[in-house]
Write an enzyme that holds these catalytic residues in place. Structure first.
Site, PDB file in Angstrom:
ATOM      1  N   GLU A  26       9.705  -2.848   6.177  1.00 37.25           N
ATOM      2  CA  GLU A  26      10.469  -1.983   5.268  1.00 37.25           C
ATOM      3  C   GLU A  26      11.884  -2.491   5.011  1.00 37.25           C
ATOM      4  O   GLU A  26      12.725  -1.768   4.490  1.00 37.25           O
ATOM      5  CB  GLU A  26      10.489  -0.544   5.810  1.00 37.25           C
ATOM      6  CG  GLU A  26       9.120   0.105   5.742  1.00 37.25           C
ATOM      7  CD  GLU A  26       9.115   1.564   6.134  1.00 37.25           C
ATOM      8  OE1 GLU A  26      10.124   2.064   6.686  1.00 37.25           O
ATOM      9  OE2 GLU A  26       8.081   2.216   5.886  1.00 37.25           O
ATOM     10  N   TYR A  86       1.212   2.634  10.380  1.00 42.54           N
ATOM     11  CA  TYR A  86       1.393   1.184  10.294  1.00 42.54           C
ATOM     12  C   TYR A  86       0.194   0.496  10.913  1.00 42.54           C
ATOM     13  O   TYR A  86      -0.278   0.884  11.994  1.00 42.54           O
ATOM     14  CB  TYR A  86       2.672   0.751  11.020  1.00 42.54           C
ATOM     15  CG  TYR A  86       2.957  -0.725  10.891  1.00 42.54           C
ATOM     16  CD1 TYR A  86       3.447  -1.247   9.696  1.00 42.54           C
ATOM     17  CD2 TYR A  86       2.724  -1.598  11.935  1.00 42.54           C
ATOM     18  CE1 TYR A  86       3.699  -2.607   9.565  1.00 42.54           C
ATOM     19  CE2 TYR A  86       2.974  -2.949  11.817  1.00 42.54           C
ATOM     20  CZ  TYR A  86       3.466  -3.457  10.623  1.00 42.54           C
ATOM     21  OH  TYR A  86       3.714  -4.802  10.496  1.00 42.54           O
ATOM     22  N   VAL A  87      -0.275  -0.530  10.224  1.00 42.11           N
ATOM     23  CA  VAL A  87      -1.349  -1.385  10.709  1.00 42.11           C
ATOM     24  C   VAL A  87      -0.846  -2.822  10.654  1.00 42.11           C
ATOM     25  O   VAL A  87      -0.217  -3.232   9.671  1.00 42.11           O
ATOM     26  CB  VAL A  87      -2.621  -1.215   9.847  1.00 42.11           C
ATOM     27  CG1 VAL A  87      -3.698  -2.216  10.260  1.00 42.11           C
ATOM     28  CG2 VAL A  87      -3.147   0.212   9.945  1.00 42.11           C
ATOM     29  N   GLY A  93      -7.127  -4.013   5.866  1.00 45.78           N
ATOM     30  CA  GLY A  93      -8.373  -4.190   5.135  1.00 45.78           C
ATOM     31  C   GLY A  93      -9.607  -3.929   5.977  1.00 45.78           C
ATOM     32  O   GLY A  93     -10.725  -3.982   5.469  1.00 45.78           O
ATOM     33  N   GLY A  97      -6.156   1.936   8.775  1.00 46.37           N
ATOM     34  CA  GLY A  97      -5.271   2.922   8.158  1.00 46.37           C
ATOM     35  C   GLY A  97      -6.053   4.113   7.627  1.00 46.37           C
ATOM     36  O   GLY A  97      -5.656   5.267   7.813  1.00 46.37           O
ATOM     37  N   TYR A 131      -2.816   4.987  -0.773  1.00 42.09           N
ATOM     38  CA  TYR A 131      -2.784   6.448  -0.686  1.00 42.09           C
ATOM     39  C   TYR A 131      -3.431   7.099  -1.910  1.00 42.09           C
ATOM     40  O   TYR A 131      -4.183   8.068  -1.792  1.00 42.09           O
ATOM     41  CB  TYR A 131      -1.350   6.953  -0.523  1.00 42.09           C
ATOM     42  CG  TYR A 131      -0.669   6.462   0.737  1.00 42.09           C
ATOM     43  CD1 TYR A 131      -1.340   6.396   1.953  1.00 42.09           C
ATOM     44  CD2 TYR A 131       0.658   6.057   0.713  1.00 42.09           C
ATOM     45  CE1 TYR A 131      -0.711   5.957   3.110  1.00 42.09           C
ATOM     46  CE2 TYR A 131       1.297   5.612   1.869  1.00 42.09           C
ATOM     47  CZ  TYR A 131       0.604   5.569   3.050  1.00 42.09           C
ATOM     48  OH  TYR A 131       1.230   5.135   4.193  1.00 42.09           O
TER      49      TYR A 131
END
Length: 158
Positions: A26, A86-87, A93, A97, A131
């Protein structure tokens, strides 16, 4: 195969590392002041204030969801506020998540909570698409406000 489970005290170091990894992602690599001791106390102390679940694959933690309860005055019930999801980049993939969010949705529905909500940075297009693909809707009519630092101290002194 993804396994979702509640975090345990032994997970604190890896969760803290993932928090640092998230801060780097981030673009705030120096912003984390959290420590293993404060994270452990918040998760597992006498009066826990947060909850966490981890996604494991072959015994290795690949991601985490850290959350706490909020409350809807209109609905009259609690909800879940997802502080962090967080992954690890190399594990993305693989469904971790999605499994973490599905777990939180199950907790919310089983307990009669009204919602699961979270914030996402406007520039984080991969997460926004993820999302939205799950059916989450941006709350564009709301803006997030925050008191911190000197402004927090100034308001506290009123």
């Amino acid at each position: 195969m993804t396994t979702i489970r509640e975090a345990r005290p032994a997970d604190v170091p890896v969760i803290l590392q993932l928090i640092h990894d998230l801060a780097l992602y981030e673009r705030e690599p120096d912003a984390v002041r959290n420590t293993a001791g404060s994270l452990d106390a918040a998760l597992f102390g006498d009066r826990p204030t947060i909850y966490a679940h981890v996604a494991e694959d072959r015994g290795e933690v690949q991601g985490f969801a850290l959350w706490f309860l909020n409350y809807s005055t209109w609905e009259g019930v609690n909800g879940i506020y997802l502080e962090d999801l967080y992954v690890r980049p190399e594990a993305r993939g693989a469904g971790h998540g999605k499994a973490l969010l599905a777990n939180l949705a199950r907790i919310a529905t089983e307990r009669g909570y009204a919602r699961v909500e979270w914030s996402v940075l406007n520039w984080n297009e991969p997460s926004i698409r993820f999302y939205e693909n799950l059916g989450a809707a941006a709350q564009s009519e709301w803006s997030t406000f925050r008191l911190t630092g000197d402004a927090l101290a100034d308001v506290a002194a009123l």
